[in-house]
Design an enzyme around this catalytic site. Structure first.
Site, PDB file in Angstrom:
ATOM      1  N   LYS A   1      47.851 -62.667 -43.482  1.00 21.64           N
ATOM      2  CA  LYS A   1      47.289 -61.901 -44.595  1.00 21.64           C
ATOM      3  C   LYS A   1      48.075 -60.619 -44.780  1.00 21.64           C
ATOM      4  O   LYS A   1      48.281 -59.922 -43.783  1.00 21.64           O
ATOM      5  CB  LYS A   1      45.821 -61.589 -44.291  1.00 21.64           C
TER       6      LYS A   1
ATOM      7  N   CYS B   1      33.722 -58.632 -39.340  1.00 19.06           N
ATOM      8  CA  CYS B   1      34.326 -57.298 -39.215  1.00 19.06           C
ATOM      9  C   CYS B   1      33.228 -56.255 -39.364  1.00 19.06           C
ATOM     10  O   CYS B   1      32.081 -56.582 -39.637  1.00 19.06           O
ATOM     11  CB  CYS B   1      35.408 -57.095 -40.267  1.00 19.06           C
TER      12      CYS B   1
ATOM     13  N   SER C   1      43.391 -59.675 -52.813  1.00 15.89           N
ATOM     14  CA  SER C   1      42.895 -59.121 -54.076  1.00 15.89           C
ATOM     15  C   SER C   1      43.989 -58.519 -54.956  1.00 15.89           C
ATOM     16  O   SER C   1      44.012 -58.737 -56.166  1.00 15.89           O
ATOM     17  CB  SER C   1      41.833 -58.065 -53.773  1.00 15.89           C
TER      18      SER C   1
ATOM     19  N   CYS D   1      37.233 -50.633 -38.913  1.00 17.37           N
ATOM     20  CA  CYS D   1      36.842 -51.967 -38.450  1.00 17.37           C
ATOM     21  C   CYS D   1      36.354 -51.967 -37.000  1.00 17.37           C
ATOM     22  O   CYS D   1      36.206 -53.028 -36.398  1.00 17.37           O
ATOM     23  CB  CYS D   1      38.010 -52.935 -38.612  1.00 17.37           C
TER      24      CYS D   1
ATOM     25  N   ARG E   1      44.514 -47.769 -41.518  1.00 15.81           N
ATOM     26  CA  ARG E   1      44.274 -48.826 -40.515  1.00 15.81           C
ATOM     27  C   ARG E   1      45.529 -49.166 -39.726  1.00 15.81           C
ATOM     28  O   ARG E   1      45.617 -50.226 -39.119  1.00 15.81           O
ATOM     29  CB  ARG E   1      43.715 -50.072 -41.219  1.00 15.81           C
TER      30      ARG E   1
ATOM     31  N   LYS F   1      47.537 -59.783 -39.536  1.00 19.10           N
ATOM     32  CA  LYS F   1      47.012 -59.047 -40.689  1.00 19.10           C
ATOM     33  C   LYS F   1      47.760 -57.729 -40.807  1.00 19.10           C
ATOM     34  O   LYS F   1      47.750 -56.920 -39.879  1.00 19.10           O
ATOM     35  CB  LYS F   1      45.518 -58.810 -40.507  1.00 19.10           C
TER      36      LYS F   1
ATOM     37  N   CYS G   1      34.010 -53.056 -41.039  1.00 20.27           N
ATOM     38  CA  CYS G   1      34.367 -51.994 -41.998  1.00 20.27           C
ATOM     39  C   CYS G   1      33.444 -51.899 -43.208  1.00 20.27           C
ATOM     40  O   CYS G   1      33.234 -50.815 -43.744  1.00 20.27           O
ATOM     41  CB  CYS G   1      35.822 -52.124 -42.433  1.00 20.27           C
TER      42      CYS G   1
ATOM     43  N   TYR H   1      41.041 -65.954 -54.588  1.00 22.55           N
ATOM     44  CA  TYR H   1      40.080 -65.652 -55.658  1.00 22.55           C
ATOM     45  C   TYR H   1      40.352 -66.516 -56.886  1.00 22.55           C
ATOM     46  O   TYR H   1      39.545 -66.578 -57.793  1.00 22.55           O
ATOM     47  CB  TYR H   1      40.153 -64.159 -56.015  1.00 22.55           C
TER      48      TYR H   1
ATOM     49  N   ARG I   1      38.853 -53.319 -51.479  1.00 18.53           N
ATOM     50  CA  ARG I   1      38.096 -52.171 -50.960  1.00 18.53           C
ATOM     51  C   ARG I   1      37.116 -51.663 -51.992  1.00 18.53           C
ATOM     52  O   ARG I   1      36.048 -51.160 -51.672  1.00 18.53           O
ATOM     53  CB  ARG I   1      39.063 -51.075 -50.511  1.00 18.53           C
TER      54      ARG I   1
HETATM   55 ZN   LIG Z   1      37.567 -54.639 -41.439  1.00 13.47          ZN
END
Ligand SMILES: [Zn+2]
Length: 325
Positions: A248, A120, A274, A130, A217, A195, A122, A313, A205
Site C-alpha cells: 500500500k 488499527c 484514496s 495508529c 507517521r 505500507k 488511528c 474504491y 483521512r
Molecule cells: Zn492507522
C-alpha cells in the site's frame, strides 16, 4: 525484400487472438470494496474528496450491501468512524464499536459476503496515531496489546479476515497469538505488510477523520524511497504467520508489488488508495481521461505487477464494466 525481423503484430490481428494470448485478466473475484461506517441514523453522505464513496450509518447499510452483492463483489473491508475518540482508541475494541456492529449486521444480512476488518487505532484515537502515544512518541509494544484486543473483538463480531494496518513491529505475531488463544485459529490475517508513509492517503483521512494531530507517521510507516526494506518487512510478516501480504499504495509501488510476489509464495494484495482514486475521478470529471479505460488499465497493471487481490474504491464501477463486456 530479404531483411528479417519478428512479426509481433501477428498475434494482435483480432480481438479473438488478443484474448487467446492475453497474459492477465482482471475479474470481479479479485476485488475488495472498502466501506466506511459511521454512527448515527439515516446517514448516506458522500465523502467530498472521494466522489461516489459514502459514509453509511448501520440502518442505511443494507441498500449498499444489496448493490454490492448484485454486482458480484464478494468481499468488503470495513473502516469505522466512531463518534467518541480517546487516548487509547477504546472504541476500536469495544464490543459495541461501530465496526463490530457493522460486521455483525452484514454477516446476519449476507453470510456469504466476506467481511474483512481493518485493524488499527488511528480512527479511534484523539491524537490520530495508529498506536499508544507517550510524551509525543508512538510506543510499539504497548500498542500491540490494544491491537490484539481489537482483532479479537472483530473476529468475535463475525469478521472473516483480520487486516492489521498499523505497521507496529510484531503486530502479526501478536494478533495471530491472540486470535489463536481466543479460538479463532481459522481466521486468516491479511497483513498490511508493506505500507508506505504516502501522500496518496489524503482523501482517506478526510473520510476516516484520522489525520494525525501532531507529527506524521514516518516512524512506523515506510520511507517511499526504500525498496529492499519492503522485503524485510514482508519477510517478518511471513515468519510471524501472515496469510496474505499487502502492498500500500499501489500505483507508485508497482515494483514493490512485483518484488514481494517474486520473493514470497503468499498471495499478494494491492491497495489502490484514496488519492489514486480521487485523481482519476477528478480528471475524468473534467473530461481529460476516459474513466473506464484508465481504471481498467490501471488495475490490470496491478495484476501484471503481481497482485492477486486488489482493494479499490473503483470496485463497484469495475464490476459494472466487466459485466458489460
Ligand atoms: Zn492507522
Amino acid at each position: 525484400m530479404t531483411i528479417h525481423f519478428d512479426r509481433h503484430r501477428r498475434l494482435r490481428g483480432s480481438e479473438t487472438l488478443r484474448k487467446l494470448v492475453r497474459e492477465n485478466q482482471l475479474t470481479v473475484h479479485d476485488l475488495i470494496y472498502p466501506l466506511f461506517v459511521v454512527e448515527g441514523e439515516n446517514i448516506k453522505e458522500e465523502i467530498p474528496s472521494m466522489p461516489g464513496v459514502f459514509h453509511f450509518s448501520l440502518d442505511r447499510l443494507r441498500e449498499e450491501i444489496e448493490e454490492i452483492i448484485q454486482l458480484g463483489i464478494e468481499a468488503v473491508i470495513l473502516f469505522g468512524v466512531p463518534n467518541h475518540k480517546d487516548e487509547t482508541g477504546s472504541q476500536a475494541y469495544a464490543e459495541d464499536g461501530i465496526v463490530q456492529r457493522a460486521t455483525y449486521e452484514i454477516k446476519k444480512m449476507k453470510p456469504e459476503l466476506l467481511v474483512i476488518a481493518d485493524t488499527c487505532l488511528c480512527q479511534y484515537t484523539d491524537h490520530g496515531h495508529c498506536g499508544v502515544v507517550d510524551d509525543g512518541r508512538i510506543l510499539n509494544d504497548p500498542s500491540l496489546e490494544l491491537l490484539v484486543k481489537t482483532a479479537v473483538s472483530q473476529a468475535t463480531a463475525g469478521a472473516d479476515m483480520i487486516a492489521p494496518s498499523n505497521m507496529m513491529d510484531g503486530f502479526v505475531t501478536a494478533i495471530r497469538h491472540g486470535l489463536d488463544e481466543a479460538g479463532f485459529t481459522e481466521i486468516p490475517i491479511m497483513s498490511y505488510a508493506v505500507k508506505y508513509a504516502s501522500s496518496f492517503y489524503g482523501p482517506f483521512r478526510d473520510a476516516a477523520h484520522s489525520a494525525p494531530q501532531f507529527g506524521d507517521r514516518r516512524t512506523y510507516q515506510m520511507d517511499p524511497a526504500n525498496g529492499r526494506e519492503a522485503l524485510r518487512e514482508a519477510a517478518s510478516d511471513v515468519k510471524e504467520g501472515a496469510d496474505i501480504l499487502m502492498v500500500k499504495p499501489a500505483m507508485a509501488y508497482m515494483d514493490i508489488i512485483r518484488q514481494v510476489k517474486d520473493q514470497f509464495d503468499l498471495p499478494v494484495a494491492a491497495y489502490n488508495v484514496s488519492g489514486e482514486y480521487s485523481m482519476i475521478k477528478s480528471a475524468s470529471a473534467n473530461g481529460w481521461i476516459n474513466e473506464e479505460s484508465v481504471v481498467l488499465e490501471l488495475l490490470t497493471g496491478m495484476k501484471r505487477a503481481g497482485a492477486d487481490l486488489i482493494l479499490t474504491y473503483h470496485a463497484k464501477d469495475v464490476a459494472k464494466w466487466l459485466k458489460q463486456k
